[in-house]
Enzyme design. Structure first.
Site, mmCIF file in Angstrom:
data_model
loop_
_atom_site.group_PDB
_atom_site.id
_atom_site.type_symbol
_atom_site.label_atom_id
_atom_site.label_comp_id
_atom_site.label_asym_id
_atom_site.label_seq_id
_atom_site.Cartn_x
_atom_site.Cartn_y
_atom_site.Cartn_z
ATOM 1 C CD GLU A 132 -3.667 2.697 1.959
ATOM 2 O OE1 GLU A 132 -3.601 1.471 1.723
ATOM 3 O OE2 GLU A 132 -2.703 3.278 2.507
ATOM 4 C CD GLU A 178 -3.888 4.622 6.456
ATOM 5 O OE1 GLU A 178 -2.765 3.762 6.548
ATOM 6 O OE2 GLU A 178 -4.792 4.424 6.032
HETATM 7 O O1 AHR Z 1 -2.919 1.498 8.917
HETATM 8 C C1 AHR Z 1 -3.183 0.145 8.449
HETATM 9 C C2 AHR Z 1 -3.705 -0.025 6.974
HETATM 10 O O2 AHR Z 1 -2.423 0.592 6.264
HETATM 11 C C3 AHR Z 1 -4.768 0.660 6.717
HETATM 12 O O3 AHR Z 1 -5.969 0.060 6.804
HETATM 13 C C4 AHR Z 1 -4.439 0.988 5.113
HETATM 14 O O4 AHR Z 1 -5.131 2.255 4.732
HETATM 15 C C5 AHR Z 1 -2.777 0.908 5.048
HETATM 16 O O5 AHR Z 1 -2.585 0.111 3.954
#
Ligand code: AHR
Length: 503
Positions: free
Chosen positions: A174, A293
């Protein structure tokens, strides 16, 4: 009369082979995912390495093919050298992504050991926040080079003669997010990703590399970020990442259950951007998507623990409802609908942190509602995805129009002569009569119809009531003249499993 829906399951309508890695997950050094989740040396079930056997058992059942590690936001401030070598000599450090204290008792080698026990591959992430190409290539040398160099010999001296041979690597995490340690502009990141990928591949040409897409489609830089980053790194990377979380904090269930339409749009848009850059570069290479994610995250935005520098505080321990499980089911079906493009995905995360599995320190492990659609998809959703030809009544919600009450997909596993239909009835109060036309198969036998349902949409599983919402196999599906007829309960997740007797 119940609502009517139909679908055609035709073996000639092949969309693509499912890459099993879409059933991947994610474990970050965050909250109690690592410490208290997979690792707790003082736990009664701990093995000689400190891994909780009770957690391992329920993770193994999921057959998770790949797990992303060690972050997440954590990786952008992580010095991997702190987590290797004798555990007694490792230093405790302030961890700035989540404002905790990192003991470093679990690091790269311990995670590799644990992943073997869990029967999963590791998707490593390198730190492109505070670090860069130099540390990334050292880490690849440490993990993957057989021997005869400083870093590979160091690994051997740490007791790991055989290289880990990690194949899949994320180039940071990210990097577009202002919350990220060392956040970057698209140009800064695109250049760095390209150069880092280049030298990592020079150490190990077998690597498969994932560049960071936007942190969500809601970022102001979304789409421009993807186009710029790929413009600068297209030839060096194999995947572009997508991250997306959803919640029902506005308590509008019709709207929440329609959120998979947003995921669908997100995937299509990012695929188009990849193809735009491909065209611009006159490239022959197709870039794939890594939805590394995704999940329901109701506590999103609650920020970090209020008291700083605790060790493994409980964070983001969302308790999931039946409704959340239905949303997860819709997300899994959506990914399957894009099986030709989404070749990796990680449910974020696996244990204790926004997770399908929960533990108590020193206590039991239990399974959340969301465990079940994930389990079913991973076990039965392997093979060829068949194009969904579906008719369903529709509804409009606050943010979406034409939302089908039926969300469904079928997967044909030729090797095992099995067909699986995954289906969610989004209707909150009505049953849905589903007709499945199996016209291209001569003879098919119904194996079972699994259902996840409950009278209360907000029902949960907890430590005290761990089996409040669990699947049963008393679904109504039956064979009738080459069709399956099934009555899908209101707000239900359904898995209809069939054996192909004669094609
Ligand atoms: O999954 C939790 C967090 O969400 C991770 O660390 C990040 O990459 C995202 O914003």
């Amino acid at each position: 009369m119940a609502l009517q829906a139909s679908m055609i399951v035709d073996k000639d309508f092949i969309l693509d082979e499912v890459d099993p890695r879409i059933y991947g997950s994610f474990i970050e050094h965050l909250g109690r995912a690592v410490y208290g989740g997979i690792y707790e040396p003082s736990h009664p079930t701990a093995d000689e390495c400190g891994f909780r056997r009770d957690a391992l058992e329920v993770i193994r059942r999921l057959q998770v093919p790949i797990i992303r590690y060690p972050g997440g936001n954590f990786v952008s401030g992580y010095n991997w050298e702190d987590g290797v070598g004798p555990q007694s000599e490792r230093k405790q450090k302030l961890e700035l992504a989540w404002w905790t204290t990192e003991t470093n008792q679990v690091g790269t080698n311990e995670f590799a050991d644990w992943a073997k026990l869990a029967g999963t591959d590791v998707m490593m992430a390198v730190n492109l926040g505070t670090r860069g190409a130099d540390d990334a290539r050292n880490l690849v040398e440490y993990c993957n080079h057989p021997s005869g160099s400083y870093w590979s010999d160091l690994r051997i001296s740490h007791g790991y003669k055989e290289p880990h041979r990690f194949k899949t690597w994320c180039l940071g995490n990210e990097m577009d997010g202002p919350w990220q340690i060392g956040a970057k502009t698209a140009v800064e990141y695109g250049r760095l990703a390209n150069e880092t990928a280049k030298v990592m591949r020079w150490v190990d040409p077998n690597l498969e590399l994932v560049a960071c897409g936007s942190s969500s489609s809601g970022m102001a830089t979304f789409a421009d970020w993807e186009a710029t980053v790929l413009d600068l790194s297209y030839d060096q990377v194999d995947f572009l990442s997508l991250h997306t979380y959803y919640n029902n904090n506005e308590n509008n269930s019709e709207n929440f259950l329609a959120r998979s339409l947003d995921m669908d749009q997100f995937i299509s848009t990012v695929a188009s951007i990849c193809d735009y850059v491909k065209a611009k570069k006159r490239s022959k290479k197709k870039l794939y998507l890594s939805l590394d994610e995704w999940n329901v995250w109701n506590s999103i935005g609650t920020s970090r623990a209020t008291e700083r520098w605790q060790i493994a505080p409980a964070e983001f321990e969302d308790t999931y409802t039946l409704e959340d499980a239905l949303a997860v089911g819709c997300f899994l079906i959506t990914m399957l609908k894009h099986a030709d493009r989404v070749k990796m995905a990680c449910m974020a995360q696996l244990i204790n942190v926004i997770a399908p599995i929960m533990t108590e320190n020193g206590g039991p492990v239990w399974l959340q509602t969301t465990y079940y659609p994930y389990l079913h998809a991973s076990l039965y959703g392997r093979g060829k995805v068949l194009h969904p030809v579906i008719r369903s009544p529709k509804y409009d919600s606050k943010d979406y129009t034409d939302v089908p009450f039926l969300e469904a997909i079928s997967v044909y596993n030729e090797e095992q002569s099995q067909i699986t239909v995954f289906a969610v009835n989004r209707h909150l109060s009505e049953t849905l009569d589903l007709d499945i036309n199996l016209r291209s198969f001569c003879e098919v036998r119904l194996v079972e119809h699994l259902v996840l349902e409950h009278d209360d949409l907000k029902a949960t599983n907890t430590k005290l009531h761990p089996e409040n919402v669990i699947p049963h196999n008393q679904g109504t599906a039956r064979m009738e003249e080459g069709h399956v007829q099934a009555r899908l309960s209101k707000s239900s997740w359904n898995v209809i499993r069939l054996d192909v007797i004669k094609e």
